[in-house]
Design a protein around this motif. Structure first.
Motif, mmCIF file in Angstrom:
data_model
loop_
_atom_site.group_PDB
_atom_site.id
_atom_site.type_symbol
_atom_site.label_atom_id
_atom_site.label_comp_id
_atom_site.label_asym_id
_atom_site.label_seq_id
_atom_site.Cartn_x
_atom_site.Cartn_y
_atom_site.Cartn_z
ATOM 1 N N UNK A 90 -5.571 14.865 -9.889
ATOM 2 C CA UNK A 90 -5.404 13.555 -9.894
ATOM 3 C C UNK A 90 -5.263 13.155 -8.543
ATOM 4 N N UNK A 91 -5.681 12.191 -7.800
ATOM 5 C CA UNK A 91 -5.775 11.778 -6.447
ATOM 6 C C UNK A 91 -4.474 10.618 -6.623
ATOM 7 N N UNK A 92 -3.608 11.071 -5.973
ATOM 8 C CA UNK A 92 -2.388 9.931 -5.745
ATOM 9 C C UNK A 92 -2.329 9.226 -4.325
ATOM 10 N N UNK A 93 -3.475 9.561 -3.528
ATOM 11 C CA UNK A 93 -3.406 8.708 -2.170
ATOM 12 C C UNK A 93 -4.047 7.483 -2.448
ATOM 13 N N UNK A 94 -3.511 6.516 -1.725
ATOM 14 C CA UNK A 94 -3.983 5.132 -1.710
ATOM 15 C C UNK A 94 -3.902 4.530 -0.130
ATOM 16 N N UNK A 95 -4.834 3.584 0.144
ATOM 17 C CA UNK A 95 -4.839 3.020 1.490
ATOM 18 C C UNK A 95 -3.654 2.116 1.630
ATOM 19 N N UNK A 96 -3.414 2.375 2.877
ATOM 20 C CA UNK A 96 -1.973 1.553 3.441
ATOM 21 C C UNK A 96 -2.488 0.131 3.141
ATOM 22 N N UNK A 97 -3.524 -0.495 3.460
ATOM 23 C CA UNK A 97 -3.859 -1.831 3.276
ATOM 24 C C UNK A 97 -3.867 -2.446 1.925
ATOM 25 N N UNK B 189 -2.859 7.436 2.246
ATOM 26 C CA UNK B 189 -1.632 7.977 2.224
ATOM 27 C C UNK B 189 -0.924 8.386 0.760
ATOM 28 N N UNK B 190 -0.149 9.141 0.849
ATOM 29 C CA UNK B 190 0.424 9.556 -0.458
ATOM 30 C C UNK B 190 1.241 8.277 -1.299
ATOM 31 N N UNK B 191 1.638 8.225 -2.433
ATOM 32 C CA UNK B 191 1.982 7.260 -3.207
ATOM 33 C C UNK B 191 3.591 6.904 -2.734
ATOM 34 N N UNK B 192 4.211 8.088 -2.600
ATOM 35 C CA UNK B 192 5.742 7.961 -2.136
ATOM 36 C C UNK B 192 5.816 7.412 -0.903
ATOM 37 N N UNK C 194 3.568 5.356 0.462
ATOM 38 C CA UNK C 194 2.937 3.953 0.521
ATOM 39 C C UNK C 194 4.434 2.976 -0.075
ATOM 40 N N UNK C 195 5.153 3.498 -1.037
ATOM 41 C CA UNK C 195 6.211 2.956 -1.469
ATOM 42 C C UNK C 195 7.640 2.888 -0.403
ATOM 43 N N UNK C 196 7.626 3.783 0.485
ATOM 44 C CA UNK C 196 8.396 3.559 1.716
ATOM 45 C C UNK C 196 8.100 2.533 2.635
ATOM 46 N N UNK C 197 6.651 2.356 2.684
ATOM 47 C CA UNK C 197 6.172 1.655 3.677
ATOM 48 C C UNK C 197 6.485 0.096 3.042
ATOM 49 N N UNK C 198 6.383 -0.174 1.735
ATOM 50 C CA UNK C 198 6.427 -1.625 1.452
ATOM 51 C C UNK C 198 8.110 -1.790 1.275
ATOM 52 N N UNK C 199 8.747 -0.932 0.981
ATOM 53 C CA UNK C 199 10.368 -0.991 1.266
ATOM 54 C C UNK C 199 10.770 -1.340 2.314
ATOM 55 N N UNK C 200 10.238 -0.436 3.580
ATOM 56 C CA UNK C 200 10.484 -0.968 4.692
ATOM 57 C C UNK C 200 10.142 -2.241 5.172
#
Length: 546
Positions: free
Chosen positions: A1-8, A390-393, A395-401
């Motif tokens: 399963x691919x958990x990588x998503x685009x930062x955009x 980027x990985x899901x974790x 991405x979450x750090x990016x959003x929280x930041x």
């Protein structure tokens, strides 16, 4: 399963509808978010100009304060922008310059959110970007920041066009870039320079539509440039421009300190250290001291290598501005996103940005906040829009930041806006009125508080200011008109009646030394009006014989 998503994406959508319906929906959503944000901030707080530059241009456009009559020639912006501003009617008495500023900020905010949605950023993330990038420019507008935000929107428009090949996106991006050029061409160039590694220029160059759009934009910019040159081509404006260029090294780039280190140079030209300091403090009313030939002669004897070396030694302290209270949140947020993504293109953009700041310090000027803020916003937005996986974790750090940065930025600005509102209320209570010329030295009068964004026409009817500043020698200025009428600064200063002056204690001391050196009489002072924000002092250096 691919958990990588685009930062955009930040938070991925379940469906991606295409076509015109999606474009219209994004456009309406962006406009609604931007308009709501501007209305909310303006209804909650009393916006104040960030610097007196905008106050000055509003005065020029509408013919009050430091100018004798209104004009399209705004000095810092293109004459076409001046024509647009003067064509706008007042709304509820609010001046056209203020209306134009709010309209352009709303347009820029709408465009940024729209293009963010177009490149795949979720609405909640686009809203956070709007909060981070636009809250200060709306609460404390400044025309350079406004131009920078328009330029950022234009860059995002190119990214959207690269993804969707929409003619509407391309035309809108070009219109935004042209508007940024009209308001502040240097800031447009700076934003584009930092964005060089972020935009797929080769792919755009291969597009026929993009080439046509670039040609059209170039023609519009050329036409506006020609119009601006012609507008300032009269003999009196040519004289002003020569004087303006000659004084800039002393007033804007710190060259006075190098001249003060050369007593032999000052003695050879018949000047005292006090004379040099006066010119560096906007004292242009003495035609001998403000003579362009004299000022250029002084600068010609200062080795450029000396200037460069000494300015660079202070570059570290100048760059510490990025960690000042007004930019700290944006700087840390941008740096955090850079460390999370570790993308080479983003590193290059940061390098160009820091190199630009270093160039400012090399020529003797700390990079102003109004220049730095749009660049900091661009680096944050660039991180969010990067089309990488980027990985899901992460991405979450990016959003929280991003969320944390938006909250901290909002908290700081709310406190700053509340303090500003109190100061504006105090200025309104004291009410500055000057039907006859009051002499104001530099920014001693808090122009931004006396004439905030929502200044009404009725508030400026009885304001005539003999300003010692950049506009002093302009053909439409009050000083120029008063000199013609025989009511100039030096004439009235040497009279027994004297002049009403708003100045700091240090400026009064400089004027006292000037009177002693040039007229052999000390400065006599008496306080005429005192308020918490300004003091009007009657000053005269008439001799006892007079």
């Amino acid at each position: 399963m691919n958990t990588n998503v685009s930062t955009s994406q930040l938070i991925p959508t379940k469906a991606r509808p295409h076509g015109d319906a999606r474009l219209v929906r994004h456009l309406l959503m962006a406009a609604a978010i931007s308009i709501a944000w501007v209305v909310l901030l303006c209804a909650t707080f009393d916006p104040k100009w960030d610097t007196n530059d905008d106050v000055g241009m509003s005065m020029i456009a509408h013919g009050y304060g430091v100018v004798d009559y209104g004009s399209d020639l705004l000095l810092f912006s293109n004459v076409v922008w001046g024509l647009i501003i003067r064509s706008l009617p007042s709304v509820d008495g609010i001046l056209g310059y203020s209306i134009a500023t709010l309209l352009v900020l709303t347009l820029a905010g709408s465009a940024v959110v729209y293009f963010l949605l177009r490149v795949g950023v979720r609405p909640i993330a686009a809203g956070l970007i709007l909060t981070v990038a636009f809250m200060r420019p709306i609460l404390f507008p400044q025309f350079t920041e406004t131009a920078g935000l328009l330029a950022i929107a234009a860059v995002l428009g190119l990214l959207a066009f690269d993804r969707h090949r929409s003619a509407f996106d391309l035309v809108l991006a070009c219109c935004l870039a042209f508007l940024a050029y009209l308001i502040r061409d240097q800031e447009l160039a700076l934003v584009v320079a930092v964005a060089l590694p972020l935009v797929p220029w080769r792919k755009l160059a291969a597009s026929r539509a993009a080439r046509f759009a670039a040609a059209g934009l170039a023609i519009c910019i050329l036409a506006a440039t020609v119009a601006n040159v012609r507008a300032y081509s009269s003999p009196e404006w040519q004289t002003f421009r020569q004087q303006n260029l000659a004084r800039a090294p002393l007033t804007d780039f710190g060259a006075a300190k190098f001249i003060l280190e050369r007593p032999d140079l000052m003695q050879r030209h018949g000047l005292s250290p006090n004379d040099i300091v006066l010119v560096s403090r906007w004292f242009f009313v003495d035609p001998h001291l403000s003579n362009p030939e004299l000022l250029w002669a002084l600068m010609s004897e200062i080795p450029p290598q000396t200037v460069l070396e000494k300015n660079l030694t202070s570059s570290v302290s100048d760059l510490s501005l990025l960690l000042g209270p007004q930019l700290l949140t944006l700087t840390l947020l941008g740096a955090a996103l850079l460390m999370i993504l570790l993308q080479p293109r983003l590193f290059v953009a940061w390098f160009i940005c820091l190199a630009a700041f270093l160039a400012f310090t090399a020529i003797g000027r700390s990079p102003p906040i109004r220049v730095c803020l749009p660049l900091s916003a661009l680096l944050i937005i660039a991180a969010v829009t990067m089309d990488i996986r980027v990985s899901r974790w992460r991405r979450r750090i990016l959003f929280v930041t991003l969320l944390a940065g938006a909250l901290v930025n909002s908290w700081n600005l709310v406190g700053e806006a509340i303090a500003s509102d109190r100061a504006i209320a105090q200025a309104r209570q004291n009410r500055f009125v000057s039907p006859e010329s009051i002499f104001v030295w530099g920014d001693t009068l808090p122009y931004e508080l006396v004439f905030p964004l929502f200044t009404r026409e009725r508030d400026v009817r009885s304001t005539r200011i003999y300003g010692l500043g950049v506009v002093t020698l302009a053909p439409y200025s009050v000083p120029t008109a008063d000199e013609v009428r025989g009511q100039g600064f030096l004439t009235r200063l040497r009279s027994q009646a004297g002049i009403p002056l708003i100045a700091t204690a240090s400026e009064e001391s400089l004027l006292n030394t000037y009177c002693l050196e040039h007229y052999g009489a000390p400065l006599r002072t008496s306080v005429a009006t005192r308020t918490p924000l300004w003091t009007i002092t009657n000053v005269s250096c008439a001799s006892s014989a007079q």
